[in-house]
Design a protein around this motif. Sequence first.
Motif, short mmCIF file in Angstrom:
data_model
loop_
_atom_site.label_atom_id
_atom_site.label_comp_id
_atom_site.label_asym_id
_atom_site.label_seq_id
_atom_site.Cartn_x
_atom_site.Cartn_y
_atom_site.Cartn_z
N GLY A 111 0.83 -1.21 0.00
CA GLY A 111 0.00 0.00 0.00
C GLY A 111 0.86 1.25 0.00
N LEU A 112 1.84 1.28 0.92
CA LEU A 112 2.72 2.44 1.00
C LEU A 112 3.50 2.62 -0.30
CD1 LEU A 112 4.08 1.91 4.64
CD2 LEU A 112 2.54 3.71 3.86
N ASN A 113 3.97 1.51 -0.83
CA ASN A 113 4.74 1.57 -2.05
C ASN A 113 3.92 2.07 -3.23
OD1 ASN A 113 5.53 0.06 -4.71
ND2 ASN A 113 7.42 0.22 -3.53
N SER A 114 2.73 1.48 -3.39
CA SER A 114 1.95 1.90 -4.56
C SER A 114 1.41 3.31 -4.36
CB SER A 114 0.82 0.91 -4.84
OG SER A 114 -0.25 1.11 -3.97
N GLY A 115 1.27 3.75 -3.09
CA GLY A 115 0.88 5.14 -2.84
C GLY A 115 1.82 6.10 -3.55
N ALA A 116 3.11 5.77 -3.50
CA ALA A 116 4.10 6.64 -4.15
C ALA A 116 3.89 6.68 -5.66
CB ALA A 116 5.51 6.16 -3.82
#
Lengths: 236, 274
Positions: A111-116
């Motif tokens: 989630g955090l990664n794809s947020g970027a």
Amino acid sequence: MGNFDKKIAKFWEIFINHNGYAKVLTGLQNTLIIAVVGLAIGIVIGTVIAAIEVMPKYKRLPRILNGVCAFYVGLFRGTPIVVQLLVAYYVILPLLGINMPPVNVCIMVFGLNSGAYVSEIMRGGILSVDPGQMEAGRAVGLSYSVTMLKIVVPQAVKNILPTLGNELIALVKETSVVSFVGAADLYVAFSYIGTNNYEFMVPYLAMALIYIVMVMIIAMFVRIMERSLRKSDRNN
Amino acid sequence: MIEITDLRKSFGNLEVLKGITTTISEGEKVVVVGPSGSGKSTFLRCLNCMEDPTSGSIIFDGVDITDMKVDINIHRRRMGMVFQQFNLFNNKTVLGNIMLAPLHVKLTDFRRKKLKNAFIRISNLFARDKKPLYEINANRQQIKEEVRENALRLLKRIGLEDKADAYPSTLSGGQKQRIAIIRALAMNPKVILFDEPTSALDPEMVGEVLDLIRQLAEEGMTMVIVTHEMGFAREVATRVLFMDDGQILEENAPAEFFSNPQNPRAKEFLSKVL
Ligand SMILES: Nc1ncnc2c1ncn2[C@@H]1O[C@H](COP(=O)(O)OP(=O)(O)OP(=O)(O)O)[C@@H](O)[C@H]1O
Ligand SMILES: [Mg+2]
């Protein structure tokens, strides 16, 4: 290749009679959950970041927030996701004294990664919306954030739906590294089958096939979506 | 009602408004004319702080709205704005466009009152002199219904009630602009700002939009209108402002202005456009 039939028979034996199929199903489920929930989290985070990035910058707070966002995006785009998983699972969570099932850790990190990544997509989407829409919202007395949320973002999302579909495909493929932190994905399932009969050719072939089929199905949805969006643009 | 004093606006090094001072009183229909690039749009957009003025003051109903500390959103609700490009919300139906802002404002107010009442109730448990609760005389559903009815009434007024559920992209320019006007009207504004409301329209649709503006004018709505429609300006205006190069060069009654302009640049401008 002569004994290929035998290899398939062996694979089938483990797959059906030794619980192989259950492991594959669990793996498939975990893969999809990590990718889909990860993307959902990514969309929320990405939208917030994008909204901050396109905010007018003459006040102090937006500038500070923008710096924070730039750092976040740089961090998550600048490191491989395997490294992020390992750091989260073996460094950050132990330091915080939190115990979490591997799949949940993966969901979070994805989630955090794809947020970027979504933030970049979403920013493009927001910038593609006619600035007059924001103006009209502000002119009737709605705040920046309300106008963003109710007027601009819905139109932006419509513009970028196909791109988000491609992001989902990328995420599905990237989940193939989650076994690094002990999450049971397709790789774990097919390795189990392979280890059990000392034969890896057919299991990994089957794994490849499943990934291809998943990606093809998502790509098909994306195409259908693109087509119906184009149609609605024409009719409207 | 709007007192503008020494209003200046620069974009970088370019000074677009060079000190504008005028007062717009209740019921006036002020028409702003002038050559392209003279700062008419910028002036209008400064009035509701869509552009933040570089200096000067704008007193609207006793409040200086150029002050960064005032909540501009509250004041914008009392100043409607109509754009050259209509700017209807593309993701909302016609009805949704009209209802969005009033509904948002009323529901926010409703939620805030309920929250405050909850606090008052709790503190009343302990206080000797009980504080009165805020009066809430409609529930969420009733508020919605009321806003909806008002929106439908306005739609009926312009004869487009059958378009209530249509999306903006299916409408003609004239229909869009009339809906944009009643969207502004739905907030019960004290003044409406028009920036070239007919410039983006096909000629055959200009009439229907001007008719609606004319009606509002007759009903006493205060308006500031930037337009190139000189015939309309002459007919509707109670006062004409002629702008050039970021300044008001002439301010006059329409009959005077159009038949006997005082300023040489105004003369030149009129000879070109009339
Ligand atoms: N956001 C902006 N940034 C920089 N310059 C701007 C901006 N908005 C307007 N200007 C400049 O300010 C000047 C006045 O523009 P404005 O739009 O107010 O003129 P106008 O009188 O409305 O012209 P028109 O009749 O063509 O609409 C122009 O030179 C324009 O290029
Ligand atoms: Mg203009």
